[in-house]
Design an enzyme around this catalytic site. Structure first.
Site, PDB file in Angstrom:
ATOM      1  N   SER A 124       0.841  -1.198   0.000  1.00 46.81           N
ATOM      2  CA  SER A 124       0.000   0.000   0.000  1.00 46.81           C
ATOM      3  C   SER A 124       0.872   1.242   0.000  1.00 46.81           C
ATOM      4  O   SER A 124       1.998   1.233   0.536  1.00 46.81           O
ATOM      5  CB  SER A 124      -0.858  -0.017   1.272  1.00 46.81           C
ATOM      6  OG  SER A 124      -1.419   1.244   1.517  1.00 46.81           O
ATOM      7  N   TYR A 148      -1.562  -1.317  10.813  1.00 44.98           N
ATOM      8  CA  TYR A 148      -1.866  -1.858   9.486  1.00 44.98           C
ATOM      9  C   TYR A 148      -0.694  -1.591   8.540  1.00 44.98           C
ATOM     10  O   TYR A 148      -0.179  -2.497   7.875  1.00 44.98           O
ATOM     11  CB  TYR A 148      -3.154  -1.230   8.926  1.00 44.98           C
ATOM     12  CG  TYR A 148      -3.302  -1.422   7.438  1.00 44.98           C
ATOM     13  CD1 TYR A 148      -3.565  -2.679   6.909  1.00 44.98           C
ATOM     14  CD2 TYR A 148      -3.145  -0.346   6.547  1.00 44.98           C
ATOM     15  CE1 TYR A 148      -3.672  -2.861   5.530  1.00 44.98           C
ATOM     16  CE2 TYR A 148      -3.250  -0.518   5.180  1.00 44.98           C
ATOM     17  CZ  TYR A 148      -3.512  -1.780   4.676  1.00 44.98           C
ATOM     18  OH  TYR A 148      -3.605  -1.953   3.322  1.00 44.98           O
ATOM     19  N   LYS A 152       2.266  -4.105   6.476  1.00 51.38           N
ATOM     20  CA  LYS A 152       2.643  -4.073   5.044  1.00 51.38           C
ATOM     21  C   LYS A 152       4.160  -3.917   4.905  1.00 51.38           C
ATOM     22  O   LYS A 152       4.793  -4.600   4.104  1.00 51.38           O
ATOM     23  CB  LYS A 152       1.930  -2.916   4.337  1.00 51.38           C
ATOM     24  CG  LYS A 152       0.433  -3.099   4.197  1.00 51.38           C
ATOM     25  CD  LYS A 152       0.100  -4.241   3.267  1.00 51.38           C
ATOM     26  CE  LYS A 152      -1.353  -4.620   3.300  1.00 51.38           C
ATOM     27  NZ  LYS A 152      -1.657  -5.911   2.700  1.00 51.38           N
TER      28      LYS A 152
HETATM   29  P1  NAD Z   1     -10.869  -7.057   1.377  1.00 53.32           P
HETATM   30  O1  NAD Z   1     -11.025  -7.055   2.853  1.00 53.32           O
HETATM   31  O2  NAD Z   1     -12.064  -6.750   0.552  1.00 53.32           O
HETATM   32  O3  NAD Z   1     -10.265  -8.457   0.915  1.00 53.32           O
HETATM   33  C1  NAD Z   1      -9.387  -9.219   1.703  1.00 53.32           C
HETATM   34  C2  NAD Z   1      -9.903 -10.644   1.701  1.00 53.32           C
HETATM   35  O4  NAD Z   1      -9.014 -11.445   2.482  1.00 53.32           O
HETATM   36  C3  NAD Z   1     -11.292 -10.794   2.321  1.00 53.32           C
HETATM   37  O5  NAD Z   1     -12.138 -11.495   1.432  1.00 53.32           O
HETATM   38  C4  NAD Z   1     -11.060 -11.583   3.606  1.00 53.32           C
HETATM   39  O6  NAD Z   1     -12.148 -12.432   3.920  1.00 53.32           O
HETATM   40  C5  NAD Z   1      -9.784 -12.348   3.269  1.00 53.32           C
HETATM   41  N1  NAD Z   1      -8.934 -12.727   4.418  1.00 53.32           N
HETATM   42  C6  NAD Z   1      -8.452 -11.927   5.400  1.00 53.32           C
HETATM   43  N2  NAD Z   1      -7.673 -12.649   6.225  1.00 53.32           N
HETATM   44  C7  NAD Z   1      -7.641 -13.926   5.749  1.00 53.32           C
HETATM   45  C8  NAD Z   1      -7.009 -15.124   6.171  1.00 53.32           C
HETATM   46  N3  NAD Z   1      -6.243 -15.172   7.265  1.00 53.32           N
HETATM   47  N4  NAD Z   1      -7.221 -16.250   5.443  1.00 53.32           N
HETATM   48  C9  NAD Z   1      -7.997 -16.225   4.340  1.00 53.32           C
HETATM   49  N5  NAD Z   1      -8.627 -15.117   3.898  1.00 53.32           N
HETATM   50  C10 NAD Z   1      -8.444 -13.976   4.599  1.00 53.32           C
HETATM   51  O7  NAD Z   1      -9.675  -6.050   1.035  1.00 53.32           O
HETATM   52  P2  NAD Z   1      -9.245  -5.419  -0.356  1.00 53.32           P
HETATM   53  O8  NAD Z   1      -9.649  -3.993  -0.380  1.00 53.32           O
HETATM   54  O9  NAD Z   1      -9.646  -6.301  -1.468  1.00 53.32           O
HETATM   55  O10 NAD Z   1      -7.666  -5.450  -0.170  1.00 53.32           O
HETATM   56  C11 NAD Z   1      -6.879  -6.534  -0.623  1.00 53.32           C
HETATM   57  C12 NAD Z   1      -5.444  -6.333  -0.200  1.00 53.32           C
HETATM   58  O11 NAD Z   1      -4.976  -5.090  -0.720  1.00 53.32           O
HETATM   59  C13 NAD Z   1      -5.248  -6.260   1.319  1.00 53.32           C
HETATM   60  O12 NAD Z   1      -4.046  -6.908   1.637  1.00 53.32           O
HETATM   61  C14 NAD Z   1      -5.144  -4.771   1.587  1.00 53.32           C
HETATM   62  O13 NAD Z   1      -4.382  -4.494   2.715  1.00 53.32           O
HETATM   63  C15 NAD Z   1      -4.446  -4.290   0.323  1.00 53.32           C
HETATM   64  N6  NAD Z   1      -4.719  -2.872   0.037  1.00 53.32           N
HETATM   65  C16 NAD Z   1      -6.006  -2.436  -0.071  1.00 53.32           C
HETATM   66  C17 NAD Z   1      -6.266  -1.092  -0.315  1.00 53.32           C
HETATM   67  C18 NAD Z   1      -7.690  -0.585  -0.418  1.00 53.32           C
HETATM   68  O14 NAD Z   1      -7.882   0.624  -0.353  1.00 53.32           O
HETATM   69  N7  NAD Z   1      -8.689  -1.415  -0.606  1.00 53.32           N
HETATM   70  C19 NAD Z   1      -5.203  -0.191  -0.457  1.00 53.32           C
HETATM   71  C20 NAD Z   1      -3.906  -0.673  -0.350  1.00 53.32           C
HETATM   72  C21 NAD Z   1      -3.666  -2.014  -0.108  1.00 53.32           C
HETATM   73  C1  UD1 Z   2      -6.642   5.570   4.012  1.00 54.35           C
HETATM   74  C2  UD1 Z   2      -5.691   5.027   5.045  1.00 54.35           C
HETATM   75  C3  UD1 Z   2      -4.496   4.426   4.337  1.00 54.35           C
HETATM   76  C4  UD1 Z   2      -4.941   3.351   3.347  1.00 54.35           C
HETATM   77  C5  UD1 Z   2      -5.925   4.006   2.363  1.00 54.35           C
HETATM   78  C6  UD1 Z   2      -6.477   3.035   1.352  1.00 54.35           C
HETATM   79  C7  UD1 Z   2      -6.034   6.433   7.031  1.00 54.35           C
HETATM   80  C8  UD1 Z   2      -5.449   7.482   7.910  1.00 54.35           C
HETATM   81  N1  UD1 Z   2      -5.290   6.089   5.943  1.00 54.35           N
HETATM   82  O1  UD1 Z   2      -5.949   6.563   3.313  1.00 54.35           O
HETATM   83  O2  UD1 Z   2      -3.605   3.846   5.264  1.00 54.35           O
HETATM   84  O3  UD1 Z   2      -3.835   2.846   2.634  1.00 54.35           O
HETATM   85  O4  UD1 Z   2      -7.016   4.552   3.104  1.00 54.35           O
HETATM   86  O5  UD1 Z   2      -7.251   2.067   1.978  1.00 54.35           O
HETATM   87  O6  UD1 Z   2      -7.101   5.913   7.296  1.00 54.35           O
HETATM   88  N2  UD1 Z   2     -12.102  11.861   3.694  1.00 54.35           N
HETATM   89  C9  UD1 Z   2     -13.082  12.735   4.094  1.00 54.35           C
HETATM   90  N3  UD1 Z   2     -14.197  12.223   4.697  1.00 54.35           N
HETATM   91  C10 UD1 Z   2     -14.379  10.890   4.923  1.00 54.35           C
HETATM   92  C11 UD1 Z   2     -13.362   9.993   4.502  1.00 54.35           C
HETATM   93  C12 UD1 Z   2     -12.231  10.519   3.901  1.00 54.35           C
HETATM   94  O7  UD1 Z   2     -12.966  13.946   3.918  1.00 54.35           O
HETATM   95  O8  UD1 Z   2     -15.408  10.501   5.503  1.00 54.35           O
HETATM   96  C13 UD1 Z   2     -10.902  12.401   3.002  1.00 54.35           C
HETATM   97  C14 UD1 Z   2      -9.594  12.123   3.727  1.00 54.35           C
HETATM   98  O9  UD1 Z   2      -9.294  13.139   4.627  1.00 54.35           O
HETATM   99  C15 UD1 Z   2      -8.619  12.063   2.531  1.00 54.35           C
HETATM  100  C16 UD1 Z   2      -9.473  11.516   1.389  1.00 54.35           C
HETATM  101  O10 UD1 Z   2     -10.828  11.758   1.761  1.00 54.35           O
HETATM  102  O11 UD1 Z   2      -8.190  13.355   2.194  1.00 54.35           O
HETATM  103  C17 UD1 Z   2      -9.289  10.018   1.161  1.00 54.35           C
HETATM  104  O12 UD1 Z   2      -9.484   9.346   2.385  1.00 54.35           O
HETATM  105  P1  UD1 Z   2      -9.493   7.731   2.484  1.00 54.35           P
HETATM  106  O13 UD1 Z   2     -10.410   7.191   1.458  1.00 54.35           O
HETATM  107  O14 UD1 Z   2      -9.731   7.371   3.903  1.00 54.35           O
HETATM  108  O15 UD1 Z   2      -8.020   7.307   2.025  1.00 54.35           O
HETATM  109  P2  UD1 Z   2      -6.586   7.775   2.594  1.00 54.35           P
HETATM  110  O16 UD1 Z   2      -6.697   8.850   3.577  1.00 54.35           O
HETATM  111  O17 UD1 Z   2      -5.729   8.027   1.408  1.00 54.35           O
END
Ligand code: NAD
Ligand code: UD1
Length: 332
Positions: A124, A148, A152
């Site tokens: 991330s 979290y 990572k």
């Molecule tokens: P998500 O929660 O929708 O998907 C994760 C999946 O992993 C879920 O279906 C959950 O049931 C499964 N899971 C969790 N722990 C498990 C375990 N021990 N064994 C088997 N299954 C397990 O999340 P996502 O948004 O799809 O994110 C996927 C990956 O990308 C994660 O590692 C997350 O940290 C990373 N990531 C997500 C974002 C985001 O904004 N969505 C941003 C940066 C990184």
């Molecule tokens: C958040 C996480 C980051 C993670 C990323 C993607 C925090 C502090 N950081 O980042 O670790 O990798 O999500 O999952 O939680 N905002 C509002 N109102 C809201 C929600 C968000 O104004 O109700 C604003 C935030 O201040 C920011 C932007 O929207 O400026 C995006 O926010 P968000 O979607 O939470 O993502 P990140 O802050 O980038």
């Protein structure tokens, strides 16, 4: 070629399964459904017209993972499984370290035992902490501000050490910026339980009248309109990045990390206004204090992913907003 997708029922994993199947890969999903539902598998199959092999298992369960690797003959792994909520990780750090680190160690041990040494890992942009300048390139210093993010970063370090110990591994670390949007079909998308933490899921619930109004966290940042700027990327573009990463780890040994974003930053108000315009719906909001820990702006340099993986994000912010809303409408 057979790819094991851990966390394949989740938001990004499910979209990646679709792209893998459409590209001709065989797909095996392991997910314990801790943050997803099994019907996602049916939806992936409906979209692609292809079958997915699904195991409802925890990847911390080494015996089960060994059985799966023995019966499936996996060629490569995309590792999404993990917990991802920043606030929850601050409240329950041990749960986050246990699940995210333990599951990865178990997975890597089993892969090694079965001589499967190709892995794509979901990292991330959170590993960059508060960047000193923009855009962010992959060689920026790394720092984390919550458990979290630390999981990572630790997993990135584990993967680095693993490669140093055995140069037979092929490892791609993907650092996602802010994934939003949903598949065009409206069958799969992001559907968090309870009150969302992230911007787009919150906007969607306000537009859907499940929540009254959006709180915009601060309008005094040094940005175009004072609200926070982020690099939002359509989840389908992000999923396609994984296909390029699988191609790369299949072709070359080594370890490398890539930003997956668009390289463009949008403010909170720009997102709200785009969402309102393309969907013709109101999103009431109020300005409140900054959210602790937030940074003013964050966007990627995508040059490395463009040049080395030959991957480019193609979908614009309008499509991200339209598809996020379409998913809600199709799943009322
Ligand atoms: P998500 O929660 O929708 O998907 C994760 C999946 O992993 C879920 O279906 C959950 O049931 C499964 N899971 C969790 N722990 C498990 C375990 N021990 N064994 C088997 N299954 C397990 O999340 P996502 O948004 O799809 O994110 C996927 C990956 O990308 C994660 O590692 C997350 O940290 C990373 N990531 C997500 C974002 C985001 O904004 N969505 C941003 C940066 C990184
Ligand atoms: C958040 C996480 C980051 C993670 C990323 C993607 C925090 C502090 N950081 O980042 O670790 O990798 O999500 O999952 O939680 N905002 C509002 N109102 C809201 C929600 C968000 O104004 O109700 C604003 C935030 O201040 C920011 C932007 O929207 O400026 C995006 O926010 P968000 O979607 O939470 O993502 P990140 O802050 O980038």
């Amino acid at each position: 070629m057979k790819v094991l997708v851990t966390g394949g029922c989740g938001y990004i994993g499910s979209h990646t399964c679709v792209e893998l199947l459409d590209s001709g890969y065989d797909v095996v999903v392991v997910d314990n459904l801790s943050n997803s539902k099994e019907d996602v598998i049916d939806k992936i199959e409906t979209i692609t017209g292809k079958k997915v092999k699904f195991y409802k298992e925890d990847i911390c369960n080494k015996d089960k993972m060994n059985e799966i690797f023995t019966s499936e003959k996996i060629d490569a792994v995309i590792h999404f499984a993990g917990f991802k909520a920043v606030g929850e990780s601050v409240a329950k750090p041990l749960m986050y370290y246990r699940n995210n680190i333990d599951s990865t160690l178990t997975l890597l041990e089993v892969m090694k035992e079965h001589n499967c040494k190709k892995i794509v890992f979901s990292s991330s942009a959170t590993v960059y902490g508060k960047p000193a300048s923009l855009p962010i390139t992959e060689d920026f210093p790394l720092q984390t501000t919550n458990p979290y993010g630390s999981t990572k970063l630790m997993i990135e370090m584990i993967l680095n050490d693993l490669y140093i110990s055995d140069n037979d591994w092929s490892i791609a670390i993907l650092r996602y910026f802010n994934p939003i949007g949903a598949h065009k079909s409206g069958l799969i998308g992001e559907n968090p339980n309870g009150i969302p933490n992230n911007l787009m899921p919150y906007i969607v619930k306000v537009a859907n009248k499940e929540l009254q109004e959006l709180s915009v966290f601060g309008n005094d940042y040094d940005t175009i309109d004072g609200t926070g700027v982020r690099d939002y990327i359509h989840v389908v573009d992000l999923a396609k990045g994984h296909i390029k990463a699988i191609e790369k780890v299949t072709k070359d040994k080594g370890i490398d990390k890539y930003n997956l974003g668009t390289g463009k930053g949008y403010s909170v108000l720009q997102i709200i206004n785009t969402f309102k315009t393309v969907n013709n719906i109101d999103v009431p909001y109020k300005i409140v204090d900054r959210r602790p820990g937030d940074i003013d702006a964050c966007y990627a340099s995508t040059k490395k992913a463009n040049d080395v993986l030959n991957w480019h994000a193609e979908l614009e912010i309008e499509e991200m907003c339209r598809d996020a809303w379409n998913f809600v409408n199709k799943n009322r």
